[in-house]
Design an enzyme around this catalytic site. Structure first.
Site, PDB file in Angstrom:
ATOM      1  N   ASP A 126      46.082-113.625  -9.180  1.00 39.00           N
ATOM      2  CA  ASP A 126      47.544-113.984  -9.423  1.00 39.00           C
ATOM      3  C   ASP A 126      47.187-115.220 -11.012  1.00 39.00           C
ATOM      4  O   ASP A 126      46.660-116.005 -10.811  1.00 39.00           O
ATOM      5  CB  ASP A 126      48.243-114.096  -8.538  1.00 39.00           C
ATOM      6  CG  ASP A 126      50.161-113.981  -8.266  1.00 39.00           C
ATOM      7  OD1 ASP A 126      50.058-114.211  -9.524  1.00 39.00           O
ATOM      8  OD2 ASP A 126      50.468-114.357  -7.305  1.00 39.00           O
TER       9      ASP A 126
ATOM     10  N   HIS B 180      54.555-119.584  -5.840  1.00 40.99           N
ATOM     11  CA  HIS B 180      55.026-120.283  -6.913  1.00 40.99           C
ATOM     12  C   HIS B 180      55.163-121.858  -7.098  1.00 40.99           C
ATOM     13  O   HIS B 180      55.326-122.992  -8.191  1.00 40.99           O
ATOM     14  CB  HIS B 180      56.507-119.836  -8.228  1.00 40.99           C
ATOM     15  CG  HIS B 180      56.374-117.653  -8.181  1.00 40.99           C
ATOM     16  ND1 HIS B 180      56.185-116.892  -7.607  1.00 40.99           N
ATOM     17  CD2 HIS B 180      55.393-117.795  -9.065  1.00 40.99           C
ATOM     18  CE1 HIS B 180      56.340-115.800  -7.869  1.00 40.99           C
ATOM     19  NE2 HIS B 180      56.066-116.206  -9.102  1.00 40.99           N
TER      20      HIS B 180
END
Length: 347
Positions: free
Chosen positions: A251, A181
């Site tokens: 993702d 992230h």
């Protein structure tokens, strides 16, 4: 109108007119929900029904609802144990661990399906190497055989409740310290050293896994691109060697681990060309619009057929679910798991 290849999110607890128009874009295919989209069981059920009513076939509605620290909806939902908690129970008693995993998968899926949600991005198939903080207790175990065993039972429970499973993060996120992230992790192991991480995915494919999400991780000895943008990982290894015929979800393209692939449209094109069937664009509605406008190729009919499998199957509503003995037993058992080091269970 067929399902498009983009999954995006919405801002609040009900749809705005602008969001309705955006979700009717021909390249939209699904919506991922977050905690901000939840106020109550009734509100969530209405929101999902509203999303489903926009189009035929209906848009997919998904959520990250693994249990433990990754559970988007709380109030009114059972507090689910982390995957690592199930692994601890397995170490104490294999049969107990398997039954708890099956029960957790069923309860997670049954409660979400009662609200109309099609599927959760679960289970996590990464190994607990003790390195990755972002994975941590989201992983069942350090032993790939145990991960495959528990994930199989978890998926079995999900399927019994009318929901397909999505395993993540192929070929394994547990061997890097960085959080994708926030950064682009690089795993320097050779392919033969990654085989133990791949094993749970291989086993779950044989058991009928419907979806897989690749990692935003570069495996530098194998390919220069992150796995989710890599034809090597998605076609050569996942499709050909492992024989996976289900859906590949990227993702989130908003993560730092995806920034190396260019702007949002470039990221989406790269992921789809590498082998993804659907790409996720979260928390950036303008970027989602730009991605959908930029994708000028018609959706792949094979991808459309794969995505159709992810629609949730018929399930009872909240009232019927909570009146059932199966729900009561699972709810009490899994809630009690948080308070007991070794949960006794009749199996």
């Amino acid at each position: 109108m067929s399902l498009g290849p983009v999954m995006l999110d919405v801002e609040g607890i009900c749809l705005t007119e602008a969001e309705r128009r955006l979700l009717c874009h021909p390249r939209a295919g699904g919506v991922i929900l977050f905690t901000r989209n939840f106020e109550s069981l009734e509100q969530l059920t209405e929101l999902v029904a509203d999303i489903h009513a926009l189009r035929t076939p209906r848009l997919l509605v998904a959520v990250d609802h693994e249990g433990g620290r990754v559970q988007r909806f709380r109030e009114g939902f059972t507090r689910l144990p982390s995957a690592a908690r199930l692994g601890t129970q397995y170490d104490a008693h294999h049969g107990r661990g398997r039954e708890l995993a099956r029960m957790a998968g069923w309860l997670m899926a049954a409660e979400l399906r009662a609200a109309g949600v099609d599927f959760s991005f679960a289970p996590v198939l990464d190994l607990s190497h003790g390195i990755s903080g972002v994975i941590g207790d989201r992983a069942f175990h350090r032993d790939p055989e145990v991960v495959a065993d528990l994930a199989h039972h978890f998926m079995s429970g999900m399927q019994h409740a009318g929901m397909e499973a999505v395993g993540k993060h192929f070929p394994g996120h547990g061997g890097v310290r960085e959080d994708s992230h926030l950064a682009l992790p690089v795993d320097s192991r050779h392919l033969n050293e990654l085989e133990s991480d791949i094993l749970p995915f291989e086993r779950m494919i044989r058991y009928g896994l419907a979806g897989i999400m690749p990692a935003h991780v570069v495996y530098a000895q194998c390919d220069r691109h992150p796995a989710g943008f890599s034809p090597y990982w998605l076609n050569q290894i996942l499709r050909r060697r492992l024989g996976f015929g289900g859906v590949i979800f990227s993702d989130d393209l908003s993560m730092a681990g995806a920034e190396c692939m260019g702007d949002y449209p470039d990221r989406a094109r790269a992921a789809l060309r590498a082998g993804c069937d659907m790409v996720l664009v979260c928390n950036h509605p303008d970027a989602a619009r730009r991605v959908m406008d930029a994708l000028d190729e018609d959706p792949d009919p094979v991808s459309i057929a794969r995505l159709a499998r992810m629609h949730g199957r018929r399930s009872p509503g909240w009232e019927a679910l909570r009146a059932s003995e199966a729900w009561r037993r699972a709810h009490e058992t899994l809630e009690g798991l948080h308070d007991s080091p070794l949960m006794e269970l009749d199996v």
